[in-house]
Design an enzyme around this catalytic site. Structure first.
Site, PDB file in Angstrom:
ATOM      1  N   MET A   1       0.835  -1.186   0.000  1.00 15.37           N
ATOM      2  CA  MET A   1       0.000   0.000   0.000  1.00 15.37           C
ATOM      3  C   MET A   1       0.879   1.248   0.000  1.00 15.37           C
ATOM      4  O   MET A   1       2.007   1.246   0.475  1.00 15.37           O
ATOM      5  CB  MET A   1      -0.899   0.015   1.237  1.00 15.37           C
TER       6      MET A   1
ATOM      7  N   ASP B   1       1.388  -6.077  -5.129  1.00 14.38           N
ATOM      8  CA  ASP B   1       1.256  -4.651  -4.841  1.00 14.38           C
ATOM      9  C   ASP B   1       2.422  -3.951  -5.522  1.00 14.38           C
ATOM     10  O   ASP B   1       3.533  -3.905  -5.004  1.00 14.38           O
ATOM     11  CB  ASP B   1       1.288  -4.457  -3.321  1.00 14.38           C
ATOM     12  N   ILE B   2       2.179  -3.412  -6.708  1.00 14.69           N
ATOM     13  CA  ILE B   2       3.241  -2.876  -7.560  1.00 14.69           C
ATOM     14  C   ILE B   2       3.251  -1.355  -7.442  1.00 14.69           C
ATOM     15  O   ILE B   2       2.320  -0.679  -7.876  1.00 14.69           O
ATOM     16  CB  ILE B   2       3.075  -3.371  -9.023  1.00 14.69           C
ATOM     17  N   GLU B   3       4.316  -0.831  -6.803  1.00 20.90           N
ATOM     18  CA  GLU B   3       4.390   0.584  -6.502  1.00 20.90           C
ATOM     19  C   GLU B   3       5.811   1.114  -6.713  1.00 20.90           C
ATOM     20  O   GLU B   3       6.766   0.353  -6.843  1.00 20.90           O
ATOM     21  CB  GLU B   3       3.979   0.851  -5.049  1.00 20.90           C
ATOM     22  N   ASN B   4       5.909   2.445  -6.715  1.00 20.61           N
ATOM     23  CA  ASN B   4       7.173   3.166  -6.665  1.00 20.61           C
ATOM     24  C   ASN B   4       7.969   3.002  -7.970  1.00 20.61           C
ATOM     25  O   ASN B   4       7.578   2.293  -8.883  1.00 20.61           O
ATOM     26  CB  ASN B   4       7.996   2.734  -5.448  1.00 20.61           C
TER      27      ASN B   4
END
Length: 561
Positions: free
Chosen positions: A1, A380-383
């Site tokens: 998240m 959860d693929i972020e940043n």
């Protein structure tokens, strides 16, 4: 998240805790010395493969080439499976052990789950590998393994030894009692989920073998499993047998017969109310107590990260099996619930950049799937290291395509950030590439917070979700109903990092809208924060607003899809 404050706080806290734990261990206990006795069964595979268990059914006993005796292990590595063969034994706490083995092949590894490993590349002759480790203060089980590497050809292993005191009598010949109360806890058109009561044994059960008819289809460490790859509208009969460290097998459990479903229509046939729960920080509550209080059945458990290289671990440091995380998962399942692991997140050492190929990344995902017999995984693929990286985006999508093909019935979820009007450039690219690569993603979940949502978080969330729905329609050619059936929402209860306020009233509106549009998934960050602390700001263990304990979880439990 998307929660940078909590991530940074978590990293500082975990570093302090790790330092304190090491200091305390050094102050109060010194490891015992192992006595030279091999605790493994069938160490040279002369008596067959059992009780070794190999991923993908890729292990077999061969008569050539061998290091000694007349037999050895062959691991038929593929492009998507490292053919890991493992055995779990009872050990004594706070004791030093020595693991050795003879291996042959390109890039062959020997190691212990949750501990160290070593490797060599010796394609034309057997080479000796060795390592040592010390068990934890309360550890009574250890799982040793040998495996090859992706697309490197068949490896061979022989004369594997774990020298040290066993956890019980080495001459044990007493079989465990049969597992009790085998039952079905769920089914789809291609899978059946099972659970049973733990078996007893004089020195302890180390594994359970699941049978469909007379065929062994799975081996697991816990008391639940999901059998995938089944045919729709077909009757299957299952039994389970327990095994101990000496290889003794129990009688079969009671049989249970299950007929798989007929399949689904245009949507995913999959709905999930699954708020996030994390066990490594944030004063984690009792998962089963929250279930009892709210009626929630699923949790999204965070986070699976890299423990170094392409090796998955909880928060990058806790082993997949044998620790508190598995104990909590077992308790959730015993209470009639289940989990989906969240792999990735905003920060930390992630698998996507560390696994160099889609095949290697799929292998890391598979280890997580196999550890728990999962029905679904969430990436959860972020940043900038994953979400805003074209190479890693494609690597993740191709890896999900591989695990989807290797695990029929598995649901794949991708979770990513959004703007108030729908996916941004990187989100649109992710969706476009999922179609181009034929990744067959089941649920695209957006995180409508830290996105400039302003005072109307309900309206901003609906706007963002409709933007996602419209993108799915235009990309895949779906109608509204089919697109919504592939949509998920993952909000943030109370105050977000940007001080956006999602109240219990707004979350109820979002839940009701999600039900009326029959989306696939509803989650929020997080159960740990689902406690009141008005004026408390953004913290890891409360929402920053006035509310009842677990109020957002109770609202989420009313999501029906």
């Amino acid at each position: 998240m998307r929660n940078t404050f909590l991530r940074r706080s978590r990293r500082r806290l975990l570093a302090l805790l790790a330092t304190a734990a090491l200091a305390l261990t050094g102050a109060v206990a010194l490891p015992g010395t192992a006595q030279a006795a091999n605790t493994l069964s069938s160490p040279g595979f002369e008596s067959g493969l059992s009780p070794w268990s190999c991923t993908g059914g890729l292990g077999s006993v061969v008569t050539s080439p061998v290091h000694s005796g007349s037999k050895a292990l062959a691991g038929a590595v593929s492009s998507s499976d490292i053919a890991q063969c493992s055995q779990t034994v009872t050990v004594q706490p706070n004791t030093a052990y020595a693991l050795t083995g003879w291996v042959r092949g390109s890039y062959v590894y020997l190691g212990v789950d949750g501990g160290s490993s070593t490797w060599t590349s010796s394609p034309s002759a057997y080479s000796r590998l060795s390592l040592s480790f010390t068990t934890g203060a309360t550890q009574t089980r250890a799982t040793v393994y040998v495996h090859g590497w992706y697309a490197q050809g068949t490896y061979y292993a022989d004369d594997i030894s774990l020298d040290g005191p066993g956890g019980g009598d080495g001459s044990d010949s007493q079989a465990p009692a049969a597992p009790g109360s085998l039952r079905s806890t769920g089914k789809t058109s291609s899978s059946v989920s099972l659970a049973w009561n733990a078996a007893t044994d004089n020195v302890g059960v180390t594994a359970y073998d699941v049978y469909s008819g007379s065929n062994q289809v799975l081996t697991v460490a816990g008391t639940s499993a999901t059998v995938s790859g089944l045919s729709p509208s077909t009757a299957y009969t299952f039994t389970v047998r327990a095994r101990d460290a000496a290889g003794n097998a129990s009688a079969a459990s009671n049989a249970v017969s299950v007929t798989t479903g007929q399949g689904t229509g245009s949507g995913t046939g999959f709905t999930q109310a699954a708020p996030y729960l994390y066990l490594g920080w944030g004063d984690p509550p009792s998962a089963t107590s929250v279930m009892s209080s709210t009626g929630i059945k699923w949790y999204t458990m965070a986070f699976i990260l890299s423990s170094g290289g392409c090796n998955p671990a909880w928060d990058g440091q806790r082993p997949l099996t044998g620790g508190n995380d598995q104990a909590v998962i077992n308790s959730i399942r015993s209470a009639g619930g289940d989990i989906v692991p969240s792999i990735g997140g905003w920060s930390g050492n992630k698998l996507g950049p560390n696994c160099s190929t889609p095949e290697a990344l799929a292998g890391a995902y598979q280890r997580v799937i196999d550890a728990y017999g999962l029905k679904a995984i969430d990436i959860d693929i972020e940043n900038s290291d994953e979400f805003e990286n074209e190479v890693v985006q494609d690597r993740i999508l191709n890896a999900l395509k591989i695990v989807k093909a290797n695990n029929p019935g598995l649901r794949t979820i991708i979770t990513f950030g959004t703007s108030t009007t729908g996916p941004n450039y990187w989100g649109n690219r992710l969706i476009d590439r999922s179609k181009a690569l034929n990744a067959n993603i089941d649920v695209f979940t957006i995180m409508p917070f830290d996105f400039g949502g302003g005072a109307d978080m309900y309206g901003s969330t609906v706007s963002a979700t409709d933007g996602l729905k419209n993108k799915l329609k235009s990309t895949f050619g779906w109608d509204d109903a089919t697109a919504y059936a592939h949509v998920g929402i993952s909000g943030m209860n109370g105050l977000s990092d940007q001080q956006e306020l999602t109240s219990t009233g707004a979350w109820t509106q979002i839940r009701d809208w999600a039900n009326s549009h029959h989306i696939a998934r509803l989650a929020f960050w997080s159960v740990n924060r689902d406690r009141p602390c008005p004026g408390g700001g953004v913290t890891s263990n409360c929402s920053g607003i006035s509310q009842n304990n677990w109020q957002f979880t109770s609202i989420t439990a009313g999501f029906t899809g």
